[in-house]
Design a protein around this motif. Structure first.
Motif, PDB file in Angstrom:
ATOM      1  N   GLU A   1       0.813  -1.221   0.000  1.00 43.04           N
ATOM      2  CA  GLU A   1       0.000   0.000   0.000  1.00 43.04           C
ATOM      3  C   GLU A   1       0.846   1.270   0.000  1.00 43.04           C
ATOM      4  O   GLU A   1       0.299   2.371  -0.012  1.00 43.04           O
ATOM      5  CB  GLU A   1      -0.918   0.015   1.236  1.00 43.04           C
ATOM      6  CG  GLU A   1      -1.976  -1.079   1.231  1.00 43.04           C
ATOM      7  CD  GLU A   1      -2.976  -0.901   0.105  1.00 43.04           C
ATOM      8  OE1 GLU A   1      -3.318   0.253  -0.209  1.00 43.04           O
ATOM      9  OE2 GLU A   1      -3.407  -1.920  -0.475  1.00 43.04           O
TER      10      GLU A   1
ATOM     11  N   SER B   1       2.948   4.434  -1.085  1.00 45.45           N
ATOM     12  CA  SER B   1       2.954   5.335  -2.234  1.00 45.45           C
ATOM     13  C   SER B   1       4.157   6.249  -2.093  1.00 45.45           C
ATOM     14  O   SER B   1       4.289   6.981  -1.108  1.00 45.45           O
ATOM     15  CB  SER B   1       1.662   6.162  -2.281  1.00 45.45           C
ATOM     16  OG  SER B   1       1.647   7.012  -3.409  1.00 45.45           O
TER      17      SER B   1
ATOM     18  N   THR C   1       3.552   5.074  -7.540  1.00 47.89           N
ATOM     19  CA  THR C   1       2.252   5.704  -7.323  1.00 47.89           C
ATOM     20  C   THR C   1       1.227   4.663  -6.901  1.00 47.89           C
ATOM     21  O   THR C   1       1.167   3.565  -7.466  1.00 47.89           O
ATOM     22  CB  THR C   1       1.769   6.399  -8.615  1.00 47.89           C
ATOM     23  OG1 THR C   1       2.779   7.308  -9.054  1.00 47.89           O
ATOM     24  CG2 THR C   1       0.482   7.158  -8.372  1.00 47.89           C
ATOM     25  N   HIS C   2       0.423   4.979  -5.903  1.00 47.73           N
ATOM     26  CA  HIS C   2      -0.599   4.064  -5.411  1.00 47.73           C
ATOM     27  C   HIS C   2      -1.598   3.752  -6.518  1.00 47.73           C
ATOM     28  O   HIS C   2      -1.933   4.600  -7.340  1.00 47.73           O
ATOM     29  CB  HIS C   2      -1.313   4.678  -4.206  1.00 47.73           C
ATOM     30  CG  HIS C   2      -2.150   3.706  -3.440  1.00 47.73           C
ATOM     31  ND1 HIS C   2      -3.480   3.483  -3.737  1.00 47.73           N
ATOM     32  CD2 HIS C   2      -1.852   2.894  -2.397  1.00 47.73           C
ATOM     33  CE1 HIS C   2      -3.971   2.585  -2.895  1.00 47.73           C
ATOM     34  NE2 HIS C   2      -3.000   2.208  -2.084  1.00 47.73           N
ATOM     35  N   TYR C   3      -2.092   2.508  -6.526  1.00 50.65           N
ATOM     36  CA  TYR C   3      -2.981   2.062  -7.602  1.00 50.65           C
ATOM     37  C   TYR C   3      -4.328   2.806  -7.640  1.00 50.65           C
ATOM     38  O   TYR C   3      -5.019   2.783  -8.658  1.00 50.65           O
ATOM     39  CB  TYR C   3      -3.241   0.555  -7.495  1.00 50.65           C
ATOM     40  CG  TYR C   3      -3.740   0.095  -6.140  1.00 50.65           C
ATOM     41  CD1 TYR C   3      -5.091   0.146  -5.809  1.00 50.65           C
ATOM     42  CD2 TYR C   3      -2.854  -0.390  -5.185  1.00 50.65           C
ATOM     43  CE1 TYR C   3      -5.544  -0.287  -4.571  1.00 50.65           C
ATOM     44  CE2 TYR C   3      -3.300  -0.818  -3.942  1.00 50.65           C
ATOM     45  CZ  TYR C   3      -4.641  -0.763  -3.647  1.00 50.65           C
ATOM     46  OH  TYR C   3      -5.086  -1.177  -2.410  1.00 50.65           O
TER      47      TYR C   3
END
Length: 226
Positions: A142, A144, A149-151
């Motif tokens: 999780e 970032s 970059t976070h999904y």
């Protein structure tokens, strides 16, 4: 309860087979139209199938693009879990185990070959080690960072952050996907093709592991396995 615990155990696999895509901070916002195109590539016969209309949802007050990112990542991750669970089920059901002792005191691995029941035979400390590994992998996935970059913020669904930060500050650990860097020269088309194969295999594995569990707990429920 046993089924639930087995599912948690299998979740350790979630981060061990990250999608074969390059690390990038490029924003990637997918729409329902993108999902429809992907669905045709994954299965031209079934195509786009969304009876719950999740592709138009906005979870937790976030945008539709963020929600689609969550759904895409969730499917890829659970497909990986199922693939590990499917293989693990076959291994345990056939009595395969490591040749060394399971514990420092010399206690051997259990001889149980019923995978759901096998969970009950391992020590509590072993279960907590599994839970701790799951927690770490979920936490790390999780993250970032400027490089990842976070999904749900435009990152690539299924991508796993590098463990470089962990290596530099805590302990040596190889990255979970391609630690030897063998895919550096792989074309983007090849990576996309492999990711589609992973999604399809994950979907099949989810059906497979539930078939195993149903037949194990409800004999005769899956005639092909009876």
């Amino acid at each position: 309860m046993k089924l639930a615990l087995l599912s948690v155990l299998a979740a350790t696999a979630a981060a061990f087979a990250p999608a074969p895509v390059a690390k990038s901070s490029t924003q990637l916002h997918e729409s329902k139209a993108d999902l429809e195109v992907l669905a045709k590539k994954l299965n031209p016969v079934v195509g786009f199938y969304d009876p719950l209309n999740l592709a138009e949802a906005e979870f937790w007050g976030m945008s539709n693009e963020a929600t689609i990112g969550f759904l895409r990542h969730s499917e890829i991750k659970h497909g990986r879990i199922a693939m590990f669970a499917f293989v693990g089920y076959i291994v345990h059901a056939n009595g395969f185990k490591f040749p060394w002792a399971m514990q420092m005191d010399g206690a051997p691995f259990p001889t149980e070959t019923n995978p759901p029941a096998l969970w009950d035979t391992i020590p509590e400390v072993a279960k907590w080690q599994i839970f701790a590994t799951i927690f770490f992998l979920e936490f790390w996935s999780e993250l970032s960072t400027p490089e990842h970059t976070h999904y749900m913020s435009g990152g690539k669904p299924g991508d796993m952050p590098s463990l470089q930060l962990f290596r530099d500050n805590v302990h040596f650990a190889l990255d979970l996907y391609d630690p030897a860097g063998l895919s550096k020269n792989m074309s983007e088309e090849k990576k996309e093709s492999r990711l589609r194969a992973e999604i399809n295999n994950g979907r099949l594995a989810q059906l497979g592991i539930f078939g195993f569990l149903c037949e194990q707990t409800i004999p005769g429920s899956v005639p092909a396995l009876s």
